[in-house]
Design a protein around this motif. Sequence first.
Motif, PDB file in Angstrom:
ATOM      1  N   LEU A   1       0.916  -1.263   0.085  1.00 12.57           N
ATOM      2  CA  LEU A   1       0.216  -0.128  -0.080  1.00 12.57           C
ATOM      3  C   LEU A   1       0.881   1.345  -0.104  1.00 12.57           C
ATOM      4  CD1 LEU A   1      -2.648  -0.749   2.959  1.00 12.57           C
ATOM      5  CD2 LEU A   1      -2.998  -0.727   0.163  1.00 12.57           C
ATOM      6  N   THR A   2       0.418   2.303  -0.856  1.00 14.39           N
ATOM      7  CA  THR A   2       0.896   3.634  -0.532  1.00 14.39           C
ATOM      8  C   THR A   2      -0.203   4.398  -0.154  1.00 14.39           C
ATOM      9  OG1 THR A   2       2.585   3.285  -2.522  1.00 14.39           O
ATOM     10  CG2 THR A   2       2.131   5.525  -1.779  1.00 14.39           C
ATOM     11  N   ALA A   3      -0.161   5.163   0.833  1.00 18.67           N
ATOM     12  CA  ALA A   3      -0.927   5.988   1.627  1.00 18.67           C
ATOM     13  C   ALA A   3      -0.429   7.194   2.227  1.00 18.67           C
ATOM     14  CB  ALA A   3      -1.416   5.021   2.792  1.00 18.67           C
ATOM     15  N   SER A   4      -1.436   8.081   2.462  1.00 19.96           N
ATOM     16  CA  SER A   4      -1.207   9.427   3.245  1.00 19.96           C
ATOM     17  C   SER A   4      -2.143   9.679   4.178  1.00 19.96           C
ATOM     18  CB  SER A   4      -1.510  10.393   1.726  1.00 19.96           C
ATOM     19  OG  SER A   4      -1.141  11.625   2.341  1.00 19.96           O
ATOM     20  N   CYS A   5      -1.394  10.334   5.070  1.00 15.26           N
ATOM     21  CA  CYS A   5      -2.218  10.745   6.466  1.00 15.26           C
ATOM     22  C   CYS A   5      -1.619  11.927   7.210  1.00 15.26           C
ATOM     23  CB  CYS A   5      -2.453   9.546   7.300  1.00 15.26           C
ATOM     24  SG  CYS A   5      -1.075   8.679   8.014  1.00 15.26           S
ATOM     25  N   ASP A   6      -2.240  12.287   8.064  1.00 17.99           N
ATOM     26  CA  ASP A   6      -1.486  13.359   8.986  1.00 17.99           C
ATOM     27  C   ASP A   6      -0.414  12.747   9.670  1.00 17.99           C
ATOM     28  OD1 ASP A   6      -2.757  12.777  11.612  1.00 17.99           O
ATOM     29  OD2 ASP A   6      -4.323  13.000  10.479  1.00 17.99           O
ATOM     30  N   ASN A   7       0.618  13.624  10.282  1.00 18.69           N
ATOM     31  CA  ASN A   7       1.609  12.921  11.185  1.00 18.69           C
ATOM     32  C   ASN A   7       1.047  12.323  12.266  1.00 18.69           C
ATOM     33  OD1 ASN A   7       3.742  13.841   9.833  1.00 18.69           O
ATOM     34  ND2 ASN A   7       3.484  16.065  10.160  1.00 18.69           N
ATOM     35  N   LYS A   8       0.196  12.939  13.070  1.00 12.92           N
ATOM     36  CA  LYS A   8      -0.432  12.060  14.135  1.00 12.92           C
ATOM     37  C   LYS A   8      -0.952  10.557  13.749  1.00 12.92           C
ATOM     38  CE  LYS A   8      -3.875  12.587  17.905  1.00 12.92           C
ATOM     39  NZ  LYS A   8      -4.824  13.377  18.420  1.00 12.92           N
ATOM     40  N   SER A   9      -1.419  10.644  12.880  1.00 12.41           N
ATOM     41  CA  SER A   9      -2.061   9.391  12.523  1.00 12.41           C
ATOM     42  C   SER A   9      -0.884   8.285  12.072  1.00 12.41           C
ATOM     43  CB  SER A   9      -3.029   9.260  11.309  1.00 12.41           C
ATOM     44  OG  SER A   9      -4.255   9.843  11.565  1.00 12.41           O
ATOM     45  N   TYR A  10       0.116   8.856  11.509  1.00 12.37           N
ATOM     46  CA  TYR A  10       1.322   8.248  11.074  1.00 12.37           C
ATOM     47  C   TYR A  10       1.784   7.545  12.348  1.00 12.37           C
ATOM     48  CZ  TYR A  10       5.772   6.668   9.171  1.00 12.37           C
ATOM     49  OH  TYR A  10       7.088   6.205   8.645  1.00 12.37           O
TER      50      TYR A  10
END
Length: 93
Positions: free
Chosen positions: A62-71
């Motif tokens: 998977l390639t995904a994107s999220c905010d720093n907190k979720s990461y």
Amino acid sequence: VFISAKKRSGLEFLLDRIREIISLNYVTFSVKIPYTDISFESSIYKNCKIIEKKYLEDYIYLTASCDNKSYMKISSLISESHKSVKIKKTKSK
């Protein structure tokens, strides 16, 4: 940033700046999830935007994107109980 709603000038520039500022708080990453640890996939779907998904022989990529907190939350889950999952930050565009 100068904008005029009446003349519709500067709006595109303003939108570009807003997108740029929002993207500073986001992380793009790739993750390899073995089929033996597939339950972890739902954690990513709950917290991230999926950019790409590939089914490979031994794992899902998977390639995904999220905010720093979720990461950070996802990274923590990996280190605590999903050690077979491999995660890697990718460079922002």
